[in-house]
Design a protein around this motif. Structure first.
Motif, short mmCIF file in Angstrom:
data_model
loop_
_atom_site.label_atom_id
_atom_site.label_comp_id
_atom_site.label_asym_id
_atom_site.label_seq_id
_atom_site.Cartn_x
_atom_site.Cartn_y
_atom_site.Cartn_z
N CYS A 22 42.49 22.07 46.05
CA CYS A 22 42.51 23.53 46.18
C CYS A 22 41.99 24.24 44.96
O CYS A 22 41.57 25.40 45.03
CB CYS A 22 43.93 24.00 46.49
N GLY A 23 42.05 23.59 43.79
CA GLY A 23 41.61 24.22 42.56
C GLY A 23 42.58 25.23 42.00
O GLY A 23 42.27 25.91 41.01
N ALA A 24 43.77 25.37 42.59
CA ALA A 24 44.74 26.37 42.15
C ALA A 24 45.48 25.90 40.91
O ALA A 24 45.71 24.72 40.70
CB ALA A 24 45.74 26.66 43.27
N SER A 25 45.85 26.86 40.08
CA SER A 25 46.65 26.54 38.90
C SER A 25 48.11 26.39 39.31
O SER A 25 48.51 26.80 40.39
CB SER A 25 46.51 27.65 37.85
N ALA A 26 48.91 25.82 38.42
CA ALA A 26 50.32 25.62 38.73
C ALA A 26 51.08 26.93 38.82
O ALA A 26 51.98 27.09 39.64
CB ALA A 26 50.97 24.72 37.68
N PHE A 27 50.69 27.89 37.99
CA PHE A 27 51.43 29.14 37.93
C PHE A 27 50.92 30.18 38.89
O PHE A 27 51.65 31.05 39.32
CB PHE A 27 51.40 29.69 36.50
N GLY A 28 49.67 30.13 39.25
CA GLY A 28 49.09 31.12 40.14
C GLY A 28 48.25 32.14 39.40
O GLY A 28 48.77 32.94 38.63
N GLU A 29 46.95 32.07 39.60
CA GLU A 29 46.03 33.05 39.04
C GLU A 29 45.80 34.16 40.06
O GLU A 29 45.57 33.89 41.24
CB GLU A 29 44.70 32.39 38.70
N VAL A 30 45.83 35.40 39.61
CA VAL A 30 45.63 36.56 40.48
C VAL A 30 44.28 37.18 40.17
O VAL A 30 43.99 37.53 39.02
CB VAL A 30 46.75 37.60 40.28
N PHE A 31 43.42 37.33 41.19
CA PHE A 31 42.12 37.97 40.94
C PHE A 31 42.09 39.41 41.42
O PHE A 31 41.17 40.16 41.08
CB PHE A 31 40.97 37.16 41.55
N TYR A 32 43.08 39.83 42.19
CA TYR A 32 43.17 41.24 42.57
C TYR A 32 44.59 41.53 43.03
O TYR A 32 45.24 40.71 43.69
CB TYR A 32 42.20 41.60 43.70
N ALA A 33 45.07 42.72 42.69
CA ALA A 33 46.37 43.20 43.18
C ALA A 33 46.32 44.71 43.29
O ALA A 33 45.79 45.39 42.40
CB ALA A 33 47.50 42.78 42.23
N GLY A 34 46.84 45.24 44.39
CA GLY A 34 46.84 46.68 44.54
C GLY A 34 47.33 47.13 45.89
O GLY A 34 47.55 46.33 46.80
N LEU A 35 47.52 48.43 46.01
CA LEU A 35 47.95 49.05 47.26
C LEU A 35 46.74 49.24 48.16
O LEU A 35 45.77 49.91 47.78
CB LEU A 35 48.60 50.41 46.97
#
Length: 413
Positions: free
Chosen positions: A107-120
């Motif tokens: 999956c290529g995901a990090s252990a902690f979770g990378e966020v590339f976008y967040a918003g309403l």
């Protein structure tokens, strides 16, 4: 001065810019944020992945996000999910790598979770809008049609100096975003939340917004299914395909239909509200669209079914052997699929109309302060299309004003 007319298609929005007059708008190469698809680019490890995962492990073992998670049940789920990362078998790939020690799985995901976008955003189903959405990097599917692949599967993931501005969930400014106060729902999105399980669970436990929405491709194992059932209130299941052959050809996965169907059943049995989506791919009406309707009619006739018609053709570099994906969707195919779903008696989500206002999309006028200072993004792809991956209230307000200007111009003509 050159004038341009705008036409809009909302819900993971795409609109096209057409010149008024005989000049041609040719933005090819200007503002093009789409990157070439690299075979397996989301599925390779390396020193960068090791660095980010080791930092994630320290964050969880130290103060981290857990200190903000008051729900003891959620805290327990986060800790147990971290343990699973030591021999990661969260999804059917069953990589077995130790993600806490720095290894990176398919999956290529990090252990902690990378966020590339967040918003309403106002992208979701009517009952969920306005939704506060958190988009994680990493995904266990390699969908050739994914228009966010350059962010989800960015080769920059894990680097301190990220051009795509993704960053760990811990310490992310989203927790101070005033948009949370106007949110009707909190959505863990991707990428794929299942491959970011500890972070997705911590997100649900750290923010007091309900319902908690698990927006997933549903391609995961029993541990994830049980954790999602314990932490989420709503499951939005993206059923991309109607058979295993297309799933393997386009996304590179095996046993797709059995896995996805089983996880939808688990969510239903757990008492969660489930909404099933299907994005109709060009050329896949008979092999995927109609089978998806049959699946719903035979197994899940009581669930809400949402047919998405917002397909955006990806760059040719991603579709070297899936040429049909380069085409635009055929409106007649969408109409046929909707008619088939209605004939089957399915509970269909009503589509958004292109002239709907912010209020009609669920945003109260007194919540305007919640989206002041929001950030948005416009992508001009190689074909000259303008794509809006995240429909924010501010962007929708801008479109309303543009439509008003067009109406004035037409009346004055």
């Amino acid at each position: 001065m050159k004038l341009y007319f705008f036409s809009f298609v909302f819900m993971n929005v795409m609109f096209e810019v057409e010149p008024y007059g005989d000049e041609i708008l040719n933005p090819r190469g200007i503002g093009n944020h789409q990157t070439e698809w690299m075979e397996g680019e989301c599925h390779e490890g390396g020193t960068d992945g090791k660095e980010i995962n080791m930092r994630a492990a320290r964050a969880f073992q130290g103060h981290g996000l857990l200190e903000h998670v008051e729900d003891s049940r959620i805290r327990s789920l986060v800790l147990s999910s971290l343990k699973e990362l030591e021999n990661c078998r969260l999804c059917p790939w069953e990589c077995g790598v130790n993600r806490l020690a720095g290894a990176v799985g398919k999956c290529g995901a990090s252990a902690f979770g990378e966020v590339f976008y967040a918003g309403l955003l106002l992208n979701e189903e009517r009952a969920l809008n306005p939704a506060y959405e958190v988009f994680f990097t990493g995904c266990n599917l390699s969908c050739r049609f994914c228009y966010l692949a350059d962010k989800v599967c960015s080769r920059n993931s894990g680097k301190e100096n990220r051009k795509d501005q993704s960053r760990p969930l811990e310490g992310h400014p989203l927790f101070l975003d005033p948009g949370l106060s106007a949110a009707r729902s909190l959505c863990a999105v991707g990428g794929e939340p299942a491959t970011n399980l500890p972070a997705a669970l911590a997100l649900f436990g750290a923010i007091n917004v309900r319902p908690r929405v698990w927006n997933s491709n549903m391609y995961y194992g029993s541990f994830v299914a049980d954790a999602a059932a314990d932490a989420a209130d709503v499951v939005v299941a993206d059923v991309h395909f109607g058979n295993d052959d297309c799933a393997g050809w386009i996304s590179g996965v095996k046993n797709y239909m059995e896995t996805v169907t089983r996880n939808i059943e688990r969510a239903v049995d757990a008492g969660l509200r489930v909404i099933v989506r299907h994005l109709l791919l060009p050329g896949h009406l008979k092999c995927c669209g109609f089978p998806a309707v049959r699946l719903m009619a035979e197994r899940f006739p009581y669930l809400r079914f949402h047919i998405l018609d917002n397909y955006v053709p990806p760059p040719k570099s991603r579709t070297s052997y899936c040429r049909e994906l380069r085409q635009r969707r055929d409106p007649l195919d969408v109409k046929k699929l909707v008619e088939a779903a209605r004939d089957a008696g399915l509970d269909l989500e009503a589509p958004y109309q292109k002239n709907e206002t912010i209020k009609e999309r669920g945003m109260a006028s007194d919540s305007i302060r919640a989206w002041l200072g929001e950030t948005g993004e416009l992508i001009i792809d190689e074909a000259g299309r303008v794509i809006i991956p995240h429909l924010t209230p501010g962007l929708l307000q801008m479109f309303e004003e543009i439509r008003g200007m067009e109406d004035v111009q037409k009346r004055g003509a």
